[in-house]
Write a protein that holds these residues in place. Structure first.
Motif, mmCIF file in Angstrom:
data_model
loop_
_atom_site.group_PDB
_atom_site.id
_atom_site.type_symbol
_atom_site.label_atom_id
_atom_site.label_comp_id
_atom_site.label_asym_id
_atom_site.label_seq_id
_atom_site.Cartn_x
_atom_site.Cartn_y
_atom_site.Cartn_z
ATOM 1 N N MET A 66 -55.825 -44.953 68.192
ATOM 2 C CA MET A 66 -54.909 -45.488 69.200
ATOM 3 C C MET A 66 -54.251 -46.743 68.649
ATOM 4 O O MET A 66 -54.880 -47.569 68.005
ATOM 5 N N TYR B 43 -50.441 -52.683 73.857
ATOM 6 C CA TYR B 43 -51.395 -51.572 73.945
ATOM 7 C C TYR B 43 -52.842 -52.057 73.994
ATOM 8 O O TYR B 43 -53.768 -51.293 73.738
ATOM 9 N N GLN C 240 -53.895 -49.202 79.593
ATOM 10 C CA GLN C 240 -52.618 -48.512 79.627
ATOM 11 C C GLN C 240 -51.564 -49.430 79.032
ATOM 12 O O GLN C 240 -51.742 -50.655 79.002
ATOM 13 N N PRO C 241 -50.472 -48.890 78.534
ATOM 14 C CA PRO C 241 -49.420 -49.740 77.968
ATOM 15 C C PRO C 241 -48.829 -50.651 79.032
ATOM 16 O O PRO C 241 -48.669 -50.256 80.192
ATOM 17 N N GLU D 110 -44.464 -43.510 77.790
ATOM 18 C CA GLU D 110 -45.518 -42.891 78.601
ATOM 19 C C GLU D 110 -45.812 -41.481 78.136
ATOM 20 O O GLU D 110 -46.977 -41.060 78.081
ATOM 21 N N TRP E 202 -47.818 -41.683 75.069
ATOM 22 C CA TRP E 202 -49.158 -42.189 75.400
ATOM 23 C C TRP E 202 -50.053 -41.097 75.985
ATOM 24 O O TRP E 202 -51.257 -41.070 75.752
ATOM 25 N N ARG F 88 -57.967 -41.910 71.970
ATOM 26 C CA ARG F 88 -58.416 -43.076 72.732
ATOM 27 C C ARG F 88 -59.830 -42.871 73.272
ATOM 28 O O ARG F 88 -60.640 -43.798 73.298
#
Length: 268
Positions: free
Chosen positions: A1, A17, A21-22, A106, A109, A118
């Motif tokens: 990640m 990051y 969550q971003p 998103e 991600w 992750r």
């Protein structure tokens, strides 16, 4: 990640990051959208649309991006869902471009392979944390075992003393220390614990009436048929523990606590 702060290839805005969550800086988004209203006022107005701290954003302090001196300023890390909605509310070309960019971030991600990466990274972090905790616990256990090891001889001797409720002679106590009764009596005399009256050793006044000793009258038959009386000092178990503490202060330990060492108190 990907971790840390990363800026996209077009230089639009930095994405953070580091969290679950971003997120994006509220102040950076405010500047990038070209908002003329003061940041604090603008952000407060945006929150009127129902955004919740701890869910949609969280407050931070950030240094000035213009390089000017001054104390850190209030800032906010926004979830991309909040940032997208704010971009839509601006009804501007910049807002449209940023909203589209956040959608792309998103989507990247949430790709299955990145979600799995992750999850694996989180699992690895959990394993490392558990290993650290285990290592710390093992160190505590080892320290505890060492402490128990140091205390065990004392406990054994104290238990040994308390097992016998009866009175004991100084000869029996001296044997615990690998000493003769004569040597122990004179040692206790030099320590200011007892003194000699005739043939009997008695405690100094400050140690009397504490239940350490008991005087017994001994009848000794003589060759002429008569009997002679003699006073004999006997130690209680309380007195025996008292001597244990006093002798230990002098560096003299009972045989049971020496672990095979030479007599600490010596013998005479």
């Amino acid at each position: 990640m990907v971790k840390g702060v990363r800026r996209d290839m077009d230089g639009l805005i930095a994405i953070n990051y580091d969290g679950r969550q971003p997120t994006v800086s509220g102040r950076e988004l405010h500047a990038a959208l070209g908002i003329m209203t003061r940041y604090n006022d603008w952000f407060a107005r945006m929150c009127e649309f129902g955004f919740v701290e701890g869910k949609d954003y969280y407050s931070i302090l950030s240094n000035r991006s213009d390089g000017l001196p001054g104390k850190p300023r209030n800032d906010h890390e926004m979830a991309l869902s909040m940032a997208k909605e704010i971009c839509m509310l601006q009804r501007s070309e910049a807002g449209r471009r940023f909203r589209q960019y956040f959608i792309e971030v998103e989507e990247a991600w949430n790709k299955p392979e990145l979600v799995m990466a992750r999850a694996l990274q989180l699992a690895q972090k959990t394993v490392e944390q558990l290993i650290q905790e285990k290592t710390a616990l093992l160190a505590q256990v080892e320290a505890g075992e060492q402490q128990i090891g140091r205390m065990l001889p004392k406990v054994r001797y104290v238990d040994y003393v308390l097992q016998s409720p009866s009175l004991v002679l100084v000869t029996q106590i001296a044997k615990d220390y690998g000493m003769s009764a004569v040597a122990l009596n004179w040692k206790l005399n030099s320590m200011g614990i007892q003194y000699r009256v005739g043939t009997q050793w008695v405690l100094y006044a400050r140690y009397q009436d504490r239940g350490y000793t008991h005087s017994r009258t001994i009848l000794i038959p003589k060759e002429n048929g008569l009997t002679e009386t003699k006073m004999q000092t006997e130690w209680t178990q309380r007195g025996r523990l008292f001597l244990y503490g006093k002798l230990k202060e002098e560096g003299i330990l009972p045989m049971i606590e020496r672990g095979g060492e030479e007599d600490a108190g010596g013998s005479e």
